[in-house]
Structure formats: C-alpha cells, structure tokens
Design a protein around this motif. Structure first.
Motif, PDB file in Angstrom:
ATOM      1  N   VAL A   1       0.814  -1.221   0.032  1.00  0.00           N
ATOM      2  CA  VAL A   1      -0.116   0.028   0.200  1.00  0.00           C
ATOM      3  C   VAL A   1       0.767   1.138  -0.163  1.00  0.00           C
ATOM      4  O   VAL A   1       1.732   1.375   0.929  1.00  0.00           O
ATOM      5  CB  VAL A   1      -0.961  -0.101   1.197  1.00  0.00           C
ATOM      6  CG1 VAL A   1      -1.844   1.270   1.282  1.00  0.00           C
ATOM      7  CG2 VAL A   1      -1.847  -1.215   1.195  1.00  0.00           C
ATOM      8  N   TYR A   2       0.636   2.287  -0.971  1.00  0.00           N
ATOM      9  CA  TYR A   2       1.801   3.170  -1.169  1.00  0.00           C
ATOM     10  C   TYR A   2       1.110   4.368  -1.876  1.00  0.00           C
ATOM     11  O   TYR A   2       0.047   3.995  -2.700  1.00  0.00           O
ATOM     12  CB  TYR A   2       2.952   2.909  -1.679  1.00  0.00           C
ATOM     13  CG  TYR A   2       2.954   2.213  -3.381  1.00  0.00           C
ATOM     14  CD1 TYR A   2       2.852   3.134  -4.421  1.00  0.00           C
ATOM     15  CD2 TYR A   2       2.258   0.941  -3.461  1.00  0.00           C
ATOM     16  CE1 TYR A   2       2.552   2.450  -5.533  1.00  0.00           C
ATOM     17  CE2 TYR A   2       2.143   0.287  -4.626  1.00  0.00           C
ATOM     18  CZ  TYR A   2       2.256   1.362  -5.751  1.00  0.00           C
ATOM     19  OH  TYR A   2       2.027   0.563  -6.943  1.00  0.00           O
TER      20      TYR A   2
ATOM     21  N   ASN B   1       2.687   6.246   1.611  1.00  0.00           N
ATOM     22  CA  ASN B   1       1.828   6.557   3.223  1.00  0.00           C
ATOM     23  C   ASN B   1       2.735   7.571   3.805  1.00  0.00           C
ATOM     24  O   ASN B   1       4.193   7.000   4.057  1.00  0.00           O
ATOM     25  CB  ASN B   1       1.633   5.188   3.790  1.00  0.00           C
ATOM     26  CG  ASN B   1       0.940   5.409   4.899  1.00  0.00           C
ATOM     27  OD1 ASN B   1       0.373   6.420   5.143  1.00  0.00           O
ATOM     28  ND2 ASN B   1       1.003   4.377   5.872  1.00  0.00           N
TER      29      ASN B   1
ATOM     30  N   LEU C   1      -3.991   6.714  -3.527  1.00  0.00           N
ATOM     31  CA  LEU C   1      -3.410   5.844  -2.808  1.00  0.00           C
ATOM     32  C   LEU C   1      -3.416   4.515  -3.678  1.00  0.00           C
ATOM     33  O   LEU C   1      -4.589   4.131  -4.089  1.00  0.00           O
ATOM     34  CB  LEU C   1      -4.260   5.578  -1.376  1.00  0.00           C
ATOM     35  CG  LEU C   1      -3.402   4.354  -0.458  1.00  0.00           C
ATOM     36  CD1 LEU C   1      -2.334   5.035   0.162  1.00  0.00           C
ATOM     37  CD2 LEU C   1      -4.603   4.393   0.563  1.00  0.00           C
ATOM     38  N   TYR C   2      -2.196   3.569  -3.512  1.00  0.00           N
ATOM     39  CA  TYR C   2      -2.421   2.622  -4.612  1.00  0.00           C
ATOM     40  C   TYR C   2      -2.265   1.340  -3.859  1.00  0.00           C
ATOM     41  O   TYR C   2      -1.384   1.047  -2.744  1.00  0.00           O
ATOM     42  CB  TYR C   2      -1.173   2.595  -5.489  1.00  0.00           C
ATOM     43  CG  TYR C   2      -1.215   3.783  -6.516  1.00  0.00           C
ATOM     44  CD1 TYR C   2      -1.949   3.640  -7.659  1.00  0.00           C
ATOM     45  CD2 TYR C   2      -0.715   4.893  -6.195  1.00  0.00           C
ATOM     46  CE1 TYR C   2      -2.236   4.546  -8.365  1.00  0.00           C
ATOM     47  CE2 TYR C   2      -0.892   6.129  -7.087  1.00  0.00           C
ATOM     48  CZ  TYR C   2      -1.558   5.971  -8.343  1.00  0.00           C
ATOM     49  OH  TYR C   2      -1.996   6.963  -9.219  1.00  0.00           O
ATOM     50  N   ILE C   3      -2.746   0.154  -4.167  1.00  0.00           N
ATOM     51  CA  ILE C   3      -2.668  -1.014  -3.699  1.00  0.00           C
ATOM     52  C   ILE C   3      -2.457  -1.936  -4.870  1.00  0.00           C
ATOM     53  O   ILE C   3      -2.986  -2.218  -5.722  1.00  0.00           O
ATOM     54  CB  ILE C   3      -3.970  -1.580  -2.840  1.00  0.00           C
ATOM     55  CG1 ILE C   3      -4.402  -0.664  -1.917  1.00  0.00           C
ATOM     56  CG2 ILE C   3      -4.040  -3.053  -2.276  1.00  0.00           C
ATOM     57  CD1 ILE C   3      -5.963  -0.851  -1.189  1.00  0.00           C
TER      58      ILE C   3
ATOM     59  N   VAL D   1     -11.563  -3.631  -0.112  1.00  0.00           N
ATOM     60  CA  VAL D   1     -10.662  -2.711   0.671  1.00  0.00           C
ATOM     61  C   VAL D   1     -11.671  -1.770   1.239  1.00  0.00           C
ATOM     62  O   VAL D   1     -12.587  -1.173   0.627  1.00  0.00           O
ATOM     63  CB  VAL D   1      -9.618  -2.140  -0.260  1.00  0.00           C
ATOM     64  CG1 VAL D   1      -9.268  -0.799   0.460  1.00  0.00           C
ATOM     65  CG2 VAL D   1      -8.809  -2.883  -0.709  1.00  0.00           C
TER      66      VAL D   1
ATOM     67  N   ILE E   1      -6.817   1.529   6.653  1.00  0.00           N
ATOM     68  CA  ILE E   1      -7.134   0.574   5.529  1.00  0.00           C
ATOM     69  C   ILE E   1      -7.323  -0.778   5.806  1.00  0.00           C
ATOM     70  O   ILE E   1      -6.103  -1.367   6.487  1.00  0.00           O
ATOM     71  CB  ILE E   1      -6.401   0.878   4.461  1.00  0.00           C
ATOM     72  CG1 ILE E   1      -6.748   0.232   3.182  1.00  0.00           C
ATOM     73  CG2 ILE E   1      -4.814   0.473   4.711  1.00  0.00           C
ATOM     74  CD1 ILE E   1      -5.949   0.781   1.730  1.00  0.00           C
TER      75      ILE E   1
END
Length: 296
Positions: A224-225, A227, A233-235, A245, A280
């Motif tokens: 996850v970034y 942060n 926000l990317y997963i 999510v 998250i």
C-alpha cells in the motif's frame, strides 16, 4: 457504542494479525550437515566440534523419530575428564570444555509473536538431572546489543520413554516484534552437568499468536503506497485472492469501499478526505489485515 467498538477493533488490529502453527526451521531434524567425523542438524550448532578431538560426540542423528525419518539425540558425556552437555542451538555455539562455559549468538530471522513453543521429546536423565528447551525472541536495539522481547522455557526431570508432547507459553517483556529467534536445548542441567542424560527431540513448532502487519504484506506479496498520501493511494495485491478494501476514519466510519483484483494495481482517490489518520482494511475470504495510513 458501535462506533467506539469499531474504533477499538481497528486500533487493536493495527499491527497484528493472527497466524497458525509454524515449523521451526529444520525443527523436525530431517536435514543434517556432515563435518569431519560427525554430523550436526542443518542450521543448528553443538559442542561436537569441541569434542571431536576425543571422538566423543554429544549430538547425533537418530532414526528413532516421532515424525519423519530422523530426530536429534542429545547425550551429555565425559570427554577426557570433563562433562560436556548435549546441546543444540539454532545459532552459533562455542564451548570451552575445561572451563565449562559457552558463548551463544545468532539465531534465525523471525518477526512474529507466537503464543507457545511445542514439540515432542523423550528423556532419560542421570540421577537428579533435568533437561531444558528454551526459545528467546530477540530484537537488536543499537546494532550490537540485543534485547529479549519474550521467552518460553520447558524443563523436565522425570524419565519419559515414549514420545511425549510438550508445549510452553511465551512470556513477553515488550510489545515490540522481534527480529530473530534463538532456540537452545540441553540434555543436562547446564549449571551442574551430569554425564549420561539423554534427550531426544522432534517436530519443534511455534503456535498461535500474531504477526506484524508489514510481515503480512510481505507474505501476501502486497503493498500500500504512498503513505502518507494526499490524493491517490495505490494497492498492489500480487498473490492470494481478490479482496475488498475499506478505508475507515478514527471514529469507525467507513468512508471508502472498493474491490481489488490480484495482479492489478488499484488506485483509490482519497483527495476529498479531510487530513488525518485513517485505517485501510483489506479482507479476502481467508485473510484480513488492517494498516494505519496518513492523509496529508
């Protein structure tokens, strides 16, 4: 009340996720490494090197196993005029036979917080003797010194002629996650070593407890970034199963919900969220974990 409970749940699952039973590395003692005239379990050390000059080895491979083909046999013996304990350590072990002192270091990388150490053993003590199996969860605090996060100690004095299960809980001194685990077993009371005590060990495992969220991300090959994040926000979920999510605020309210697929980078727009702390939550049909994120 529901919001308070949800917030409490989020906070208590922030850093830890439950795990099941985990084998100690070569804790079944199936793999052995040959040296000059003797063998040690692969990944484990013993006083065999120091006792080799007298061709008297205190750790050996046994076909009397609880499970699989082999177990490890520890037998304290008199070498020349000194009693050498049967000892194995999953690190580095240096023994001074004449002084009866030892240096122990190393261990295996390990970042979980198990509930207990388990295994199977048989024991034949010399009169009044005892065996001990100990596991220490360690954390390096300054590059050199290591602190003990938690430990589990099992000791037995009575003879056990058949394979017998043991389990012993970990006693924790800290809320930290360790960075390594050091396990040692001895067939005799180390402070008063006695020749002739024999301990067989097999199927050492670590059971129950928790694992740090970062370790769960690594095991699931997920990330996850960035942060903190301000807009997007990317997963990345590279293994496991498709998942759901949720982003939850500090009062337990769900503010964003989205489905994510394996192998596809998922973007979540958080630009409209107020700045602050969020959680998250990623959940599949078999796994669930929560991580704190910061919205800038």
């Amino acid at each position: 009340m529901k919001k308070i409970f949800t917030l409490f749940f989020a906070l208590t699952t922030l850093y830890f996720v439950s795990f099941g039973q985990v084998d100690v590395d070569n804790g079944g003692f199936e793999n052995w490494t040959s040296f000059s005239g003797y063998e040690d379990p692969t990944g484990w050390d013993s006083p065999n090197f120091e006792a080799a000059y007298a061709s008297s080895f205190v750790v050996s491979k046994s076909t009397d196993a609880y499970e699989g083909t082999f177990s490890v046999k520890l037998e304290s013996k008199t070498v020349i005029m000194f009693v050498v304990p049967g000892v194995i350590v999953n690190g580095d072990f240096s023994y001074n036979i004449s002084a009866g002192t030892a240096d122990v270091s190393g261990g295996d990388p390990y970042t979980q917080r198990p509930e207990k150490l388990t295994g199977w053993y048989k024991y034949t003590p010399a009169s009044g003797d005892s065996c001990t199996i100990v596991a220490g969860l360690m954390k390096r605090i300054d590059g050199i010194t290591r602190d003990t996060v938690g430990s589990a100690v099992f000791s037995a004095k009575t003879a056990v002629s058949t394979w017998t299960y043991f389990e012993v809980p970990f006693d924790y001194n800290s809320l930290d996650n360790p960075d390594s685990i050091l396990i040692a077993a001895t067939s005799t009371d180390y402070t008063n070593a006695m020749a002739g005590s024999t301990l067989y060990l097999d199927k050492l495992q670590l059971a129950g407890g928790t694992v740090g969220v970062q370790d769960v991300f690594e095991m699931l090959d997920a990330s996850v970034y960035p942060n903190p994040a301000a807009n997007d926000l990317y997963i990345d979920l590279k293994s496991g199963q498709d998942a759901r999510v949720k982003i939850i605020n500090v009062i337990g309210k769900e503010v964003i919900k989205k489905e994510i697929e394996i192998g596809i980078r998922t973007k979540i727009d958080i630009s409209k969220l107020p700045q602050g702390v969020y959680f998250i939550e990623v959940e599949s049909s078999t796994e669930k974990f929560t991580q704190k994120i910061i919205k800038n």
